[in-house]
Design an enzyme around this catalytic site. Structure first.
Site, mmCIF file in Angstrom:
data_model
loop_
_atom_site.group_PDB
_atom_site.id
_atom_site.type_symbol
_atom_site.label_atom_id
_atom_site.label_comp_id
_atom_site.label_asym_id
_atom_site.label_seq_id
_atom_site.Cartn_x
_atom_site.Cartn_y
_atom_site.Cartn_z
ATOM 1 N N GLU A 89 30.349 52.924 67.219
ATOM 2 C CA GLU A 89 29.409 52.159 66.415
ATOM 3 C C GLU A 89 29.461 50.669 66.758
ATOM 4 O OE1 GLU A 89 30.042 53.461 62.407
ATOM 5 O OE2 GLU A 89 29.199 51.609 61.637
ATOM 6 N N CYS A 109 40.893 54.889 65.196
ATOM 7 C CA CYS A 109 41.934 53.855 65.152
ATOM 8 C C CYS A 109 43.159 54.490 64.512
ATOM 9 C CB CYS A 109 41.451 52.678 64.299
ATOM 10 S SG CYS A 109 42.615 51.290 64.238
ATOM 11 N N CYS A 113 44.639 51.260 57.996
ATOM 12 C CA CYS A 113 44.333 50.346 56.882
ATOM 13 C C CYS A 113 43.543 51.148 55.836
ATOM 14 C CB CYS A 113 43.514 49.156 57.368
ATOM 15 S SG CYS A 113 44.330 48.200 58.660
ATOM 16 N N CYS A 116 39.521 50.992 55.443
ATOM 17 C CA CYS A 116 38.690 51.028 56.653
ATOM 18 C C CYS A 116 38.268 52.445 57.006
ATOM 19 C CB CYS A 116 39.472 50.400 57.808
ATOM 20 S SG CYS A 116 38.559 50.428 59.352
ATOM 21 N N GLY A 156 38.514 50.457 66.092
ATOM 22 C CA GLY A 156 39.646 50.331 67.001
ATOM 23 C C GLY A 156 40.419 49.049 66.824
ATOM 24 N N SER A 211 43.438 39.752 60.831
ATOM 25 C CA SER A 211 43.057 40.412 59.580
ATOM 26 C C SER A 211 44.248 40.332 58.640
ATOM 27 C CB SER A 211 42.704 41.878 59.846
ATOM 28 O OG SER A 211 41.585 41.944 60.677
ATOM 29 N N LEU A 212 44.172 39.446 57.671
ATOM 30 C CA LEU A 212 45.318 39.219 56.787
ATOM 31 C C LEU A 212 45.184 40.051 55.503
ATOM 32 C CD1 LEU A 212 47.946 37.582 56.533
ATOM 33 C CD2 LEU A 212 46.620 35.733 55.521
ATOM 34 N N HIS A 213 44.149 39.821 54.760
ATOM 35 C CA HIS A 213 43.757 40.647 53.614
ATOM 36 C C HIS A 213 44.744 40.702 52.445
ATOM 37 C CE1 HIS A 213 40.723 41.655 56.403
ATOM 38 N NE2 HIS A 213 41.228 42.748 56.911
ATOM 39 N N CYS A 330 31.042 49.112 57.850
ATOM 40 C CA CYS A 330 31.667 49.288 59.163
ATOM 41 C C CYS A 330 32.346 50.659 59.257
ATOM 42 C CB CYS A 330 32.741 48.224 59.409
ATOM 43 S SG CYS A 330 32.572 46.740 58.431
HETATM 44 N N1 SAH Z 1 41.474 46.419 64.294
HETATM 45 C C1 SAH Z 1 40.859 45.122 64.180
HETATM 46 C C2 SAH Z 1 39.345 45.217 64.051
HETATM 47 C C3 SAH Z 1 38.971 45.895 62.791
HETATM 48 S S1 SAH Z 1 37.367 45.720 62.096
HETATM 49 C C4 SAH Z 1 41.452 44.379 63.001
HETATM 50 O O1 SAH Z 1 42.227 44.962 62.265
HETATM 51 O O2 SAH Z 1 41.155 43.199 62.845
HETATM 52 C C5 SAH Z 1 37.094 44.058 61.735
HETATM 53 C C6 SAH Z 1 37.434 43.585 60.314
HETATM 54 O O3 SAH Z 1 36.798 44.354 59.293
HETATM 55 C C7 SAH Z 1 38.918 43.642 60.032
HETATM 56 O O4 SAH Z 1 39.293 42.443 59.428
HETATM 57 C C8 SAH Z 1 39.019 44.786 59.068
HETATM 58 O O5 SAH Z 1 40.189 44.726 58.301
HETATM 59 C C9 SAH Z 1 37.743 44.631 58.274
HETATM 60 N N2 SAH Z 1 37.334 45.807 57.518
HETATM 61 C C10 SAH Z 1 37.551 47.114 57.804
HETATM 62 N N3 SAH Z 1 37.031 47.897 56.839
HETATM 63 C C11 SAH Z 1 36.454 47.078 55.939
HETATM 64 C C12 SAH Z 1 35.760 47.302 54.708
HETATM 65 N N4 SAH Z 1 35.544 48.522 54.227
HETATM 66 N N5 SAH Z 1 35.291 46.219 54.059
HETATM 67 C C13 SAH Z 1 35.505 44.967 54.535
HETATM 68 N N6 SAH Z 1 36.153 44.706 55.669
HETATM 69 C C14 SAH Z 1 36.632 45.742 56.366
#
Ligand code: SAH
Length: 340
Positions: A89, A109, A113, A116, A156, A211-213, A330
């Site tokens: 995608e 992946c 997380c 995701c 990924g 990606s800290l979150h 996503c």
């Molecule tokens: N593996 C990489 C790329 C992931 S996708 C990473 O971890 O950064 C890009 C971003 O989208 C990442 O910050 C990921 O944590 C975030 N993401 C994934 N699912 C999400 C969701 N449902 N809502 C908001 N952000 C999301």
């Protein structure tokens, strides 16, 4: 060998094997990466060479399977089909300054997380360099555009596919090919520390997004298992090293989850973590997915959180919600398409 993932020097060895002169390698490279074509049958290479390549070597293709256009803005969400039937995608976003494409680096992946959608079936396989490049080339060809930016933020974990990532970065930047500027590339990672250091030493001025979150290790462990391997402090230290080596500014991605990571305590902890770093924080309101019970906060609390961070002197933007009428967050599009 997968010809459209090879460097010119590697192509030279291949053409020599078939009794051709070295300059044919550059011609082939130009065909793949400057003309962005794969149908070597219609190239002006010698017929004997074409026959040998088609019979003994591989050229990996990728096609746009479906595009979903937003009626609200000019965002397109894309599904691509790979040669082995796998589907990945991406999304194409139009900004004032030009087009930005979000590409995938793996099918699935394995980072797990919790919020995701792309990780729910684990990692199916890595994408090769050509499969990453072809996402770019096929979009540019199909819509007759030149991308200004490419972000590795699709499915990924780019740093879990390190060798192919480096090959991709070398090929996209090659002056004999697409000649794309490193400064217009962003790699998003959950923070695979040892590979952040390795990439830093390459000194490619590609923007890194972490990606800290979460604002402390305990909270982050609950949503991002990678934290069990590398603490937030270790990840940030690696990112600082990366930015020093590449002379770039770090982006921090922070997905906002209602009443989970948007409290005053989080503001305080983020301030302490990021105090001595030159960073830019990008807030992403959570895209709800069915496998995770966390919810997207409303607009007001997103803005309130932004204001609080700003009052601490931090640099913050909110990711614009694009293509909101295309009913997919996503990773969700691919799963819905497959009936997942
Ligand atoms: N593996 C990489 C790329 C992931 S996708 C990473 O971890 O950064 C890009 C971003 O989208 C990442 O910050 C990921 O944590 C975030 N993401 C994934 N699912 C999400 C969701 N449902 N809502 C908001 N952000 C999301």
């Amino acid at each position: 060998m997968e010809l459209n993932s090879l460097y010119i020097d590697e192509l030279k060895e291949i053409v020599k094997k078939y009794g051709e002169k070295e300059f044919r390698a550059k011609q082939l490279f130009n065909f793949f990466h400057a003309q962005k074509r794969l149908d070597i049958k219609n190239s002006n290479l010698p017929k004997k060479l074409i026959d040998n390549l088609l019979e003994n070597e591989e050229i990996r293709k990728l096609s746009i399977l479906k595009d979903y256009s937003s009626k609200i803005d000019e965002t397109k969400k894309l599904l691509y089909q790979l040669d082995d039937g796998n589907i990945i995608e991406g999304s194409l976003i139009k900004y004032k300054f030009g087009y930005s494409l979000c590409i995938s680096t793996q099918v699935g992946c394995r980072m797990s997380c919790v919020f995701c959608a792309s990780t729910k079936e684990g990692r199916v396989r890595n994408l090769t360099a050509s499969e990453m490049l072809s996402q770019i080339y096929s979009v540019e060809n199909e819509y007759g555009i030149n991308l200004s930016n490419v972000v590795l933020m699709g499915s990924g974990e780019p740093l879990d596919n390190y060798e192919n990532l480096i090959r991709f970065l070398d090929l996209i930047h090659d002056e004999n090919g697409r000649n794309f500027s490193y400064r217009n590339l962003t790699i998003s990672t959950c923070g695979i520390v040892e590979n952040i250091y390795k990439l830093a030493d390459k000194k490619y001025p590609v923007t890194l997004a972490l990606s800290l979150h979460a604002s402390n290790n305990e909270d982050r462990k609950a949503i991002m298992p990678i934290t069990n391997k590398y603490s937030i402090e270790e990840a940030l230290k690696a990112c600082k090293y990366y930015c020093d080596q590449t002379n770039t500014r770090l982006t921090i991605e922070y997905t906002l989850i209602n009443c989970e990571n948007d409290k005053d305590q989080n503001v305080k902890e983020l301030k302490n973590l990021l105090n001595n770093l030159k960073v830019h924080i990008n807030l992403i309101p959570l895209n709800n997915i069915k496998e995770y019970s966390g919810k997207r906060p409303d607009k007001r609390s997103v803005y309130a959180f932004k204001k609080k961070l700003e009052s601490k002197g931090l640099n913050v933007t909110i990711r614009r919600e694009l293509g909101a009428d295309i009913n997919a967050s996503c990773g969700q599009l691919r799963r819905d398409y497959k009936g997942g």
